[in-house]
Design a protein around this motif. Structure first.
Motif, mmCIF file in Angstrom:
data_model
loop_
_atom_site.group_PDB
_atom_site.id
_atom_site.type_symbol
_atom_site.label_atom_id
_atom_site.label_comp_id
_atom_site.label_asym_id
_atom_site.label_seq_id
_atom_site.Cartn_x
_atom_site.Cartn_y
_atom_site.Cartn_z
ATOM 1 N N SER A 78 33.298 38.335 39.439
ATOM 2 C CA SER A 78 33.953 39.236 40.383
ATOM 3 C C SER A 78 33.422 40.669 40.286
ATOM 4 O O SER A 78 33.995 41.591 40.859
ATOM 5 N N VAL A 93 32.906 42.528 37.341
ATOM 6 C CA VAL A 93 33.453 43.326 36.248
ATOM 7 C C VAL A 93 32.864 42.809 34.944
ATOM 8 O O VAL A 93 33.075 41.651 34.582
ATOM 9 N N LEU A 107 35.442 37.311 35.147
ATOM 10 C CA LEU A 107 35.365 38.720 35.528
ATOM 11 C C LEU A 107 33.951 39.086 35.962
ATOM 12 O O LEU A 107 33.758 39.855 36.917
ATOM 13 N N GLU A 113 41.371 42.277 38.826
ATOM 14 C CA GLU A 113 40.647 41.007 38.615
ATOM 15 C C GLU A 113 41.185 40.269 37.391
ATOM 16 O O GLU A 113 41.216 39.046 37.362
ATOM 17 N N VAL A 114 41.618 41.014 36.381
ATOM 18 C CA VAL A 114 42.244 40.371 35.223
ATOM 19 C C VAL A 114 43.513 39.650 35.660
ATOM 20 O O VAL A 114 43.784 38.506 35.263
ATOM 21 N N ALA A 162 39.231 46.570 37.881
ATOM 22 C CA ALA A 162 39.048 45.623 36.777
ATOM 23 C C ALA A 162 40.357 44.928 36.428
ATOM 24 O O ALA A 162 40.402 43.704 36.249
#
Length: 413
Positions: free
Chosen positions: A375, A377, A372, A407-408, A404
């Motif tokens: 990316s 986050v 994360l 991206e998770v 966020a």
């Protein structure tokens, strides 16, 4: 030539995520608090890390320069007396009191670390009940709280009793007459689960024990109502949701009725009734100033003061509502097309039972944190398998929450 067909489930998931992005933007447009985020120096990064600190307000540099160039440089030592520097620990404490549900004159930002402040509070609490053998702590406490409690118990010859969350109140109810002081937190630092301050404080008082609360994961995001609950002593850090920056000083709350009795072990000259007498014997100040020790770190307290301005103006009720709403939107986005991820939730599903952060159970928590971060986050992992997402109400937006979670979804198989 063959045409590649997109799976209906994948198409539906993308459609759902797109709709949620639109919803996030609508929420940000409707909520005036979303405008605060543009005033923080985020560098384009989504800050959901509740570990230590978030981004500073962009105006912090100007605020610090005003003190350095406008006060320190021209007046030097005279700034202590002409610019209110000596009173800052108390004036900033009174600002904090508004967020903690406390009246003026009960909170001080002496300039100490959270650990030092907790040590001061726990020793003082035990001294108030000098005839009682037990110091009670909650097993799920932040590790520093347990380390300090153990040290205080050994120093004072008390017995440290560490009870799991479910047994803490039961021990107070059954053995409270042995307890000198009890230390707990209203928010579990791992899962975000709430402990109600009122009932536990009432148990302390019914047993004659002194209540001590660590508000580090609650201050600035959760109503604590210290005066209404009759809390005796409370401490908390100046970073996390208060946003005071790296190493921001801690605060200490001392109930006004307790102030004439409380005897702090760290008796520095700024806690003296007449500090500039330079007397050889310590005479404590009459109010919360007796909790002060040495010369306060001016610039750190100025930075904390600057961070508090929008929080105090917004008010703790609105801050709590906003953080809660961001957390709920996170869960809505998380479950869109991935209901399996909701089953990884380690926090209470009921928003009334948690503080300002959520935690997911992920086997490779450190790996997810790194992915994360790559990316853009920022989150934080807690061993053995938790990843925490903290929803600071003023610099996190709904669209950032959507980003966020997106991206998770990409990072987790």
């Amino acid at each position: 030539m063959t045409t590649r067909k997109t799976a209906p489930a994948a198409t539906a998931a993308r459609t759902g995520r797109s709709a949620l992005r639109d919803e996030a933007r609508r929420r940000d447009d409707r909520d005036p608090l979303s405008a605060h985020a543009a005033r923080f120096a985020t560098g384009g990064v989504v800050h959901l890390n509740g570990n230590s600190l978030g981004p500073p307000r962009e105006s912090l540099v100007h605020a610090l320069d005003r003190v350095v160039s406008g006060q320190w440089a021209p007046r030097q030592v005279r700034g202590w007396f002409r610019d209110g520097w000596l009173e800052l620990p108390r004036t900033v404490g009174d600002k904090l009191a508004a967020l903690l549900g406390a009246g003026p004159g009960q909170v001080v930002v002496a300039g100490e670390t959270t650990s030092t402040t907790l040590f001061n509070a726990l020793v003082a609490a035990c001294r108030l009940r000098d005839d009682r053998p037990v110091l009670l702590a909650e097993a799920e406490s932040f590790p520093t709280d347990l380390y300090i409690a153990d040290s205080v118990a050994r120093l004072l010859g008390r017995r440290l009793v560490v009870e799991p969350r479910g047994g803490f109140d039961a021990f107070l109810a059954e053995h409270g007459r042995q307890v000198a002081a009890a230390i707990a937190a209203p928010v579990d630092f791992r899962t975000g689960e709430r402990r109600e301050i009122g009932p536990t404080t009432a148990l302390c008082h019914a047993a004659g024990a002194v209540s001590v609360w660590d508000l580090s994961h609650a201050a600035g995001v959760l109503p604590t109502e210290l005066d209404a609950h009759g809390v005796d002593l409370a401490i908390g850090c100046g970073y996390k949701y208060l946003g005071g920056g790296p190493g921001a000083p801690a605060f200490l709350y001392v109930r006004s009725g307790l102030q004439p009795e409380v005897d702090f072990p760290l008796s520095g000259w700024h806690g003296h009734a007449r500090p500039f007498d330079m007397a050889p014997r310590f005479v404590p100040a009459g109010g919360v100033d007796r909790a002060r020790t040495g010369t306060p770190p001016l610039l750190s307290i100025v930075a904390l003061d600057h961070a508090l301005e929008p929080l105090v103006q917004t008010g703790i009720r609105a801050l709590h509502r906003r953080s809660r709403s961001l957390g709920e939107f996170f869960l809505t986005c998380l479950g869109e097309g991935r209901p399996d991820l909701l089953r990884r939730l380690a926090s209470p599903r009921d928003p009334d039972r948690r503080g300002g952060h959520l935690a997911l159970r992920v086997p490779d928590a450190d790996g997810l944190e790194r992915a994360l971060a790559d990316s853009g986050v920022l989150v934080d992992a807690r061993p053995p398998d938790l990843v925490r997402f903290a929803f600071a109400p003023l610099y996190v937006t709904y669209e950032q929450v959507w980003r966020a979670v997106n991206e998770v979804h990409r990072a987790l198989p």
